[in-house]
Design a protein around this motif. Sequence first.
Motif, short mmCIF file in Angstrom:
data_model
loop_
_atom_site.label_atom_id
_atom_site.label_comp_id
_atom_site.label_asym_id
_atom_site.label_seq_id
_atom_site.Cartn_x
_atom_site.Cartn_y
_atom_site.Cartn_z
N MET A 1 0.89 -0.97 -0.09
CA MET A 1 0.15 0.30 0.03
C MET A 1 1.22 1.23 -0.03
SD MET A 1 -3.29 -1.26 2.46
CE MET A 1 -3.51 0.31 2.69
N GLN A 2 1.86 0.81 0.91
CA GLN A 2 2.87 1.81 1.14
C GLN A 2 3.80 2.71 -0.77
OE1 GLN A 2 4.21 4.57 2.61
NE2 GLN A 2 5.83 5.14 1.29
N ARG A 3 3.26 1.45 -1.74
CA ARG A 3 4.31 1.85 -2.40
C ARG A 3 3.04 2.06 -3.83
NH1 ARG A 3 7.03 -3.89 -4.90
NH2 ARG A 3 7.92 -2.64 -6.54
N ARG A 4 2.28 1.49 -3.42
CA ARG A 4 1.28 2.98 -4.48
C ARG A 4 0.56 3.48 -3.86
NH1 ARG A 4 -5.34 0.71 -3.56
NH2 ARG A 4 -5.59 2.67 -4.96
N ARG A 5 0.43 4.12 -3.20
CA ARG A 5 0.58 5.58 -2.69
C ARG A 5 1.60 6.52 -3.42
NH1 ARG A 5 -1.38 3.58 2.62
NH2 ARG A 5 0.69 3.48 3.56
N GLU A 6 3.43 5.58 -3.36
CA GLU A 6 4.67 6.78 -3.89
C GLU A 6 3.93 6.35 -5.17
OE1 GLU A 6 7.95 3.70 -2.91
OE2 GLU A 6 7.46 5.29 -0.60
N LEU A 7 3.45 5.61 -6.03
CA LEU A 7 2.93 5.96 -7.44
C LEU A 7 1.61 6.94 -8.05
CD1 LEU A 7 3.29 2.24 -8.64
CD2 LEU A 7 4.77 3.86 -8.97
N ASP A 8 0.94 6.90 -6.63
CA ASP A 8 0.58 7.87 -6.94
C ASP A 8 0.83 9.67 -6.68
OD1 ASP A 8 -1.94 6.43 -6.56
OD2 ASP A 8 -2.46 6.53 -4.23
N GLN A 9 2.30 9.56 -5.83
CA GLN A 9 2.31 10.98 -5.44
C GLN A 9 3.00 11.11 -6.51
OE1 GLN A 9 5.33 10.18 -2.31
NE2 GLN A 9 2.84 10.15 -1.24
N ARG A 10 3.35 10.32 -7.43
CA ARG A 10 4.36 10.33 -8.71
C ARG A 10 3.12 10.81 -10.18
NH1 ARG A 10 8.87 5.64 -9.43
NH2 ARG A 10 9.13 7.44 -11.06
N LEU A 11 2.07 10.45 -9.72
CA LEU A 11 1.73 10.96 -11.40
C LEU A 11 0.91 12.19 -10.81
CD1 LEU A 11 -0.38 10.54 -13.76
CD2 LEU A 11 -2.63 9.47 -12.23
N ARG A 12 0.58 12.71 -9.80
CA ARG A 12 0.07 13.99 -8.89
C ARG A 12 1.41 15.03 -9.31
NH1 ARG A 12 -0.12 12.77 -3.75
NH2 ARG A 12 -1.88 11.98 -4.02
N ARG A 13 3.18 13.94 -9.66
CA ARG A 13 3.53 15.10 -9.34
C ARG A 13 3.97 15.54 -10.96
NH1 ARG A 13 6.33 19.32 -8.88
NH2 ARG A 13 9.18 19.64 -9.26
N LEU A 14 3.75 14.92 -11.75
CA LEU A 14 3.10 15.30 -12.84
C LEU A 14 2.37 16.00 -13.24
CD1 LEU A 14 4.02 11.51 -14.88
CD2 LEU A 14 5.24 13.32 -14.32
N PHE A 15 1.18 15.50 -13.01
CA PHE A 15 -0.18 17.05 -13.25
C PHE A 15 0.13 17.86 -12.38
CE2 PHE A 15 -3.03 13.34 -13.50
CZ PHE A 15 -3.86 13.36 -14.41
N GLU A 16 1.51 18.27 -11.67
CA GLU A 16 1.82 19.75 -10.84
C GLU A 16 2.92 19.92 -11.38
OE1 GLU A 16 3.35 17.98 -7.24
OE2 GLU A 16 2.27 18.69 -5.95
N LEU A 17 3.45 19.73 -12.97
CA LEU A 17 3.98 19.58 -13.74
C LEU A 17 3.25 20.22 -15.08
CD1 LEU A 17 7.55 16.69 -13.23
CD2 LEU A 17 7.24 19.45 -12.59
N ALA A 18 2.29 19.83 -15.00
CA ALA A 18 1.63 20.61 -16.37
C ALA A 18 0.92 22.02 -16.11
CB ALA A 18 1.25 18.51 -16.83
N ARG A 19 0.34 21.86 -14.91
CA ARG A 19 0.09 22.77 -14.34
C ARG A 19 1.09 24.15 -14.30
NH1 ARG A 19 -1.27 23.46 -8.53
NH2 ARG A 19 1.15 23.43 -8.39
N ASP A 20 2.14 23.92 -13.84
CA ASP A 20 2.83 25.25 -14.67
C ASP A 20 3.81 25.02 -15.69
OD1 ASP A 20 3.12 24.50 -11.22
OD2 ASP A 20 5.06 23.87 -10.94
#
Length: 207
Positions: free
Chosen positions: A128-147
């Motif tokens: 579940m922790q590994r899954r959360r880390e992958l969630d965070q990586r997708l979130r980071r991609l969306f942050e970069l796209a927004r910026d």
Amino acid sequence: MSTTDAAPARRGRPGYDRDGMLAVIVEAFNDHGYDATSLGIIAQRLGLSKSAVYHHFSSKEEMLELALEKALGSLQEVFDAPEAVSGPIDLRIRHVLRGAVTVACEQLPYLTLLLRLRGNTDVERRAMQRRRELDQRLRRLFELARDDDSVRDDIDPGLAERLTFGMVNSIVEWYRPDGPLSPEQLADAVVAFVRSGLRVSETRDFR
């Protein structure tokens, strides 16, 4: 001649290699729930004695860990691929979305197992922790796209991530490999849906 005499140590009954055994075990986990699946149920599904099952797997926890790696390892490869870590952000997101959909289709029983975890064991909590880390990586991609002004700026990247992975994860509930949609067609549809929802500019899209 016994099964043990006729085949290498990692083979089960005739027709099963270790991966084949694991597929049957995951089916049992998904049918009964991991906690409720006894060694007796597993042995019956495989047509083996309990001791024979333990000849191939040291414990039920090892079975779970190997099964979860099928889904998590495949998703990790998607996020670690060169196409996901460098280049235009829109193309990186496109690669991750297509890869995640493909994993959902091709590793469907294993992803189903991952999504049903309750965190009752160390193996489950690590997964579940590994899954959360992958969630965070997708979130980071969306942050970069927004910026980068590649997507609309009025949707929180965290919300975009949750909605996107929520859609991808829902595939396990209804997708059938023998159905009318191929993984590639489904990936195209998810990419188009996300692109439309995020209103990517004409000069920067995921096509």
